[in-house]
Enzyme design. Structure first.
Site, PDB file in Angstrom:
ATOM      1  N   PRO A   9       0.791  -1.225   0.000  1.00  0.00           N
ATOM      2  CA  PRO A   9       0.000   0.000   0.000  1.00  0.00           C
ATOM      3  C   PRO A   9       0.828   1.282   0.000  1.00  0.00           C
ATOM      4  O   PRO A   9       1.849   1.372   0.686  1.00  0.00           O
ATOM      5  CB  PRO A   9      -0.833  -0.105   1.274  1.00  0.00           C
ATOM      6  N   ASN A  10       0.335   2.234  -0.775  1.00  0.00           N
ATOM      7  CA  ASN A  10       0.868   3.601  -0.878  1.00  0.00           C
ATOM      8  C   ASN A  10       2.171   3.699  -1.658  1.00  0.00           C
ATOM      9  O   ASN A  10       2.651   4.801  -1.910  1.00  0.00           O
ATOM     10  CB  ASN A  10       1.024   4.244   0.517  1.00  0.00           C
ATOM     11  N   ARG A  17       4.900  10.971  -2.459  1.00  0.00           N
ATOM     12  CA  ARG A  17       4.546  10.716  -1.071  1.00  0.00           C
ATOM     13  C   ARG A  17       5.746  10.995  -0.151  1.00  0.00           C
ATOM     14  O   ARG A  17       6.793  10.369  -0.307  1.00  0.00           O
ATOM     15  CB  ARG A  17       4.192   9.225  -0.983  1.00  0.00           C
ATOM     16  N   TYR A  22      10.861   9.118   1.525  1.00  0.00           N
ATOM     17  CA  TYR A  22      10.894   8.046   0.519  1.00  0.00           C
ATOM     18  C   TYR A  22      11.598   8.416  -0.788  1.00  0.00           C
ATOM     19  O   TYR A  22      11.728   7.582  -1.671  1.00  0.00           O
ATOM     20  CB  TYR A  22       9.460   7.574   0.232  1.00  0.00           C
ATOM     21  N   ASN A  73       8.104  -5.324  -0.513  1.00  0.00           N
ATOM     22  CA  ASN A  73       7.925  -4.180   0.386  1.00  0.00           C
ATOM     23  C   ASN A  73       6.450  -4.149   0.776  1.00  0.00           C
ATOM     24  O   ASN A  73       5.611  -3.689   0.009  1.00  0.00           O
ATOM     25  CB  ASN A  73       8.325  -2.872  -0.298  1.00  0.00           C
ATOM     26  N   ALA A  76       2.887  -0.503   5.133  1.00  0.00           N
ATOM     27  CA  ALA A  76       2.436  -0.532   6.534  1.00  0.00           C
ATOM     28  C   ALA A  76       1.974  -1.926   6.963  1.00  0.00           C
ATOM     29  O   ALA A  76       1.977  -2.233   8.165  1.00  0.00           O
ATOM     30  CB  ALA A  76       1.319   0.484   6.743  1.00  0.00           C
ATOM     31  N   HIS A  79       3.873  -4.255   9.536  1.00  0.00           N
ATOM     32  CA  HIS A  79       3.855  -4.166  10.990  1.00  0.00           C
ATOM     33  C   HIS A  79       2.717  -4.944  11.649  1.00  0.00           C
ATOM     34  O   HIS A  79       2.710  -5.111  12.858  1.00  0.00           O
ATOM     35  CB  HIS A  79       3.816  -2.682  11.387  1.00  0.00           C
ATOM     36  N   ASP A  86       1.619 -15.203   6.817  1.00  0.00           N
ATOM     37  CA  ASP A  86       1.258 -16.604   6.570  1.00  0.00           C
ATOM     38  C   ASP A  86       1.404 -16.964   5.094  1.00  0.00           C
ATOM     39  O   ASP A  86       1.802 -18.085   4.759  1.00  0.00           O
ATOM     40  CB  ASP A  86      -0.185 -16.875   7.025  1.00  0.00           C
ATOM     41  N   GLU A  97      12.558  -9.152   2.317  1.00  0.00           N
ATOM     42  CA  GLU A  97      11.761  -7.997   2.743  1.00  0.00           C
ATOM     43  C   GLU A  97      12.570  -6.725   2.530  1.00  0.00           C
ATOM     44  O   GLU A  97      13.760  -6.692   2.845  1.00  0.00           O
ATOM     45  CB  GLU A  97      11.412  -8.168   4.230  1.00  0.00           C
ATOM     46  N   HIS A  99      12.560  -2.270   2.724  1.00  0.00           N
ATOM     47  CA  HIS A  99      11.972  -0.976   3.063  1.00  0.00           C
ATOM     48  C   HIS A  99      12.888   0.126   2.572  1.00  0.00           C
ATOM     49  O   HIS A  99      14.109   0.044   2.749  1.00  0.00           O
ATOM     50  CB  HIS A  99      11.781  -0.851   4.575  1.00  0.00           C
ATOM     51  N   LEU A 100      12.290   1.129   1.976  1.00  0.00           N
ATOM     52  CA  LEU A 100      13.075   2.278   1.517  1.00  0.00           C
ATOM     53  C   LEU A 100      13.674   3.018   2.706  1.00  0.00           C
ATOM     54  O   LEU A 100      14.851   3.400   2.699  1.00  0.00           O
ATOM     55  CB  LEU A 100      12.168   3.234   0.729  1.00  0.00           C
ATOM     56  N   SER A 101      12.834   3.264   3.712  1.00  0.00           N
ATOM     57  CA  SER A 101      13.292   3.988   4.900  1.00  0.00           C
ATOM     58  C   SER A 101      13.845   3.000   5.923  1.00  0.00           C
ATOM     59  O   SER A 101      13.583   1.794   5.833  1.00  0.00           O
ATOM     60  CB  SER A 101      12.114   4.771   5.494  1.00  0.00           C
ATOM     61  N   ARG A 106      12.528   5.133  12.892  1.00  0.00           N
ATOM     62  CA  ARG A 106      11.297   5.910  12.774  1.00  0.00           C
ATOM     63  C   ARG A 106      10.378   5.648  13.970  1.00  0.00           C
ATOM     64  O   ARG A 106      10.834   5.245  15.016  1.00  0.00           O
ATOM     65  CB  ARG A 106      10.632   5.577  11.429  1.00  0.00           C
ATOM     66  N   ARG A 110       6.796   1.186  13.784  1.00  0.00           N
ATOM     67  CA  ARG A 110       7.454   0.648  12.583  1.00  0.00           C
ATOM     68  C   ARG A 110       8.643  -0.259  12.921  1.00  0.00           C
ATOM     69  O   ARG A 110       9.236  -0.871  12.049  1.00  0.00           O
ATOM     70  CB  ARG A 110       7.949   1.789  11.694  1.00  0.00           C
TER      71      ARG A 110
END
Ligand code: DQA
Length: 148
Positions: A9-10, A17, A22, A73, A76, A79, A86, A97, A99-101, A106, A110
């Site tokens: 998402p996002n 954004r 990001y 990625n 959200a 978390h 699963d 996995e 993540h950009l950040s 943070r 997160r």
């Protein structure tokens, strides 16, 4: 070799954004760089982005049949989505996995990933470059599993 680049998402809003967090590159630009590296390495990158948990679950199941590894990625969902965790656990191909950040630098919510325990590894905080590093790592994981 086929590697799925799966974004949650996002991430479709990448570039617009919160650019301070990001970055200013859009998802299409990031995807194009991954495609170029894939061509160099002789692997095919497939792309899917969704803002919907169930669609991500469905695509993970499909990847288990069609692709050799996943770079994921989960946004959200990282978390709190036990359904995505699963789904990753249910398929037998490796999932990296990403993540950009740096999620650990943070907000506290997160800091915890429910995906990490079922992932082959995690890259966090290196921006779009992380996807390229993950692609190299995914290729070497798949090659190793084919060898042995
Ligand atoms: C993110 C980090 C998540 O906490 C956040 O919800 C995102 C993006 C990242 O790439 O840094 O949507 O996964």
């Amino acid at each position: 070799m086929k590697i799925l680049i799966l974004n949650g998402p996002n991430l479709n809003l990448l570039g617009k954004r919160e650019p301070g967090i990001y970055g200013s590159r859009g998802l299409k630009q990031v995807d194009d760089e991954i495609t170029s590296l894939g061509n160099e390495l002789g692997v095919r990158a497939d792309f899917f982005q969704s803002n919907h948990e169930g669609e991500l679950v469905d695509r993970l199941h499909q990847a288990g049949e069609n692709e050799d590894a996943i770079i994921f990625n989960p946004g959200a969902f990282t978390h709190y989505s036990y359904a995505l965790r699963d789904a990753v656990a249910a398929i037998s191909i490796p999932c990296i996995e990403i993540h950009l950040s740096n999620i650990y630098a943070r907000e506290e919510f997160r800091h915890h990933s429910v995906i990490a325990p079922v992932a082959a590894g995690q890259i966090s905080g290196l921006g779009p470059k992380g996807y390229l590093l993950a692609l190299r790592a995914a290729v070497s994981l798949v090659e190793k599993s084919k060898e042995g």
